[in-house]
Design a protein around this motif. Sequence first.
Motif, mmCIF file in Angstrom:
data_model
loop_
_atom_site.group_PDB
_atom_site.id
_atom_site.type_symbol
_atom_site.label_atom_id
_atom_site.label_comp_id
_atom_site.label_asym_id
_atom_site.label_seq_id
_atom_site.Cartn_x
_atom_site.Cartn_y
_atom_site.Cartn_z
ATOM 1 N N ASP A 190 -14.505 -2.660 -3.123
ATOM 2 C CA ASP A 190 -15.220 -1.711 -3.972
ATOM 3 C C ASP A 190 -16.172 -0.823 -3.151
ATOM 4 O O ASP A 190 -17.194 -1.294 -2.646
ATOM 5 N N VAL A 191 -15.835 0.447 -3.006
ATOM 6 C CA VAL A 191 -16.663 1.359 -2.202
ATOM 7 C C VAL A 191 -17.929 1.736 -2.984
ATOM 8 O O VAL A 191 -17.839 2.155 -4.138
ATOM 9 N N VAL A 192 -19.092 1.560 -2.369
ATOM 10 C CA VAL A 192 -20.348 1.867 -3.067
ATOM 11 C C VAL A 192 -21.074 3.083 -2.492
ATOM 12 O O VAL A 192 -21.974 3.626 -3.137
ATOM 13 N N TYR A 193 -20.707 3.512 -1.293
ATOM 14 C CA TYR A 193 -21.400 4.660 -0.716
ATOM 15 C C TYR A 193 -20.565 5.254 0.405
ATOM 16 O O TYR A 193 -19.970 4.520 1.211
ATOM 17 N N VAL A 194 -20.524 6.568 0.461
ATOM 18 C CA VAL A 194 -19.845 7.264 1.555
ATOM 19 C C VAL A 194 -20.830 8.272 2.140
ATOM 20 O O VAL A 194 -21.369 9.113 1.417
ATOM 21 N N GLN A 249 -8.667 1.294 1.784
ATOM 22 C CA GLN A 249 -9.546 1.093 0.625
ATOM 23 C C GLN A 249 -9.320 -0.286 0.019
ATOM 24 O O GLN A 249 -10.256 -0.926 -0.461
ATOM 25 N N GLY A 250 -8.076 -0.768 0.072
ATOM 26 C CA GLY A 250 -7.797 -2.106 -0.460
ATOM 27 C C GLY A 250 -8.456 -3.190 0.376
ATOM 28 O O GLY A 250 -8.972 -4.179 -0.149
ATOM 29 N N SER A 262 0.833 -1.207 0.000
ATOM 30 C CA SER A 262 0.000 0.000 0.000
ATOM 31 C C SER A 262 0.866 1.253 0.000
ATOM 32 O O SER A 262 1.974 1.258 0.533
ATOM 33 N N LYS A 263 0.303 2.323 -0.553
ATOM 34 C CA LYS A 263 1.018 3.606 -0.526
ATOM 35 C C LYS A 263 0.781 4.294 0.812
ATOM 36 O O LYS A 263 -0.369 4.396 1.266
ATOM 37 N N LEU A 316 -14.050 6.813 -6.242
ATOM 38 C CA LEU A 316 -12.866 7.683 -6.189
ATOM 39 C C LEU A 316 -12.002 7.323 -4.981
ATOM 40 O O LEU A 316 -10.778 7.468 -5.017
ATOM 41 N N VAL A 317 -12.658 6.852 -3.920
ATOM 42 C CA VAL A 317 -11.915 6.455 -2.715
ATOM 43 C C VAL A 317 -10.961 5.306 -3.047
ATOM 44 O O VAL A 317 -9.836 5.245 -2.540
#
Lengths: 256, 129
Positions: free
Chosen positions: B40-44, B35-36, B2-3, B92-93
Amino acid sequence: MRWRQIETTGLSGAENMALDQTLLDEAERTGQAFWRLYRFEPSCISFGRNEPARERYDPDAIAQLGCDVVRRPTGGRAVWHEHEVTYAVAAPVQAFGSLRDSYRAIHERLAAALQALGADAKLAPDRPPPPAAARHQSHACFAAPAGGEVLVQGRKVIGSAQVRQGKALLQHGSILLAGSQDVIRAVSRQPSAASGEMTLTAALGRRITFEEVAEAIAATWDDTLPSTALDRPRPPLTDRPPSIARFTDPAWTWRR
Amino acid sequence: MSKTPPDLRYTEEHEYVKETDDKSVVQVGITDYAQGELGDVVYVDLPKVGATFARMDAFGTIEAVKAVSELFSPLAGTVTEVNTALESDPALVNRDPYGEGWMIRLRIKSPKELDDLLGSEEYTKHIGE
């Protein structure tokens, strides 16, 4: 980890969600771990916490069918709760670790129970999610398996969702005994692809009861956690009665 | 791998803090590692501008792979800006957590709290990489 098994029957969607939320609060507050098996009485549609329900589903169609409806505290998509065993696990996060690890660990226990009943239950492999366009073809929870979910004959037999609150998690889900998710399609505003669910009755070629599945899970849960024990007889859940106001409020159910 | 950019500060709960041109305002989001792990993020679900939070208060939730997780404010402060682009494109996250996937900008109450956050080396050790 010492688990407390909670037995409850005859609760509505809002009552069940309130009780699951209470178990999560208790797990966070006390570090205890709980699991329970239940069903929805009456049968009920549940939306995922963040689903755009107003855009996806027709309240008039739901009213015409006379369906109870509730919004879960957990993520995911809509589920029709009718012929199923519903499970809930509320525990400190450290009991299971990461999101992926917790899905897998809880589903491994449930899959073992289904295997004991004779079903060829396997966990879906971890893999990249399908393209967004494909994911949105159906709004039903059972339309698409995620990594670590329980499949029989390659189709999803348990639909689960999770919420993490502080240092605790709640995962609950539906183990399909019979029937279909057609009600979700019937109340959807837009036509959606057929859901790919599997039921235990279809998989085993015989009628299977709530009690059979519940007993298999209780036996397997003990077997796979040899260092833990269930409290029997079960003590009262909590001094604080679950508040169902949030889950009966249309402002919550139809918040999006 | 990860970064974990060296110029950011981190929490053990996987939020990051990035300085902005205004010394009293920081940008907050979740780390590349987080995030990894989430997928897959679907809502914030983010707060409104003007909302105030104590340190480690939950300021919102994020949903990925059918799981909803809380987002914690790394510092006490008041929200000055919210990334509304996440409403239409929450992924985008995943794609750019430290850039376009930022979540809130926070006018911080006490700059001294920055010293309590993890540096990139400490955070990298925390996530076991």
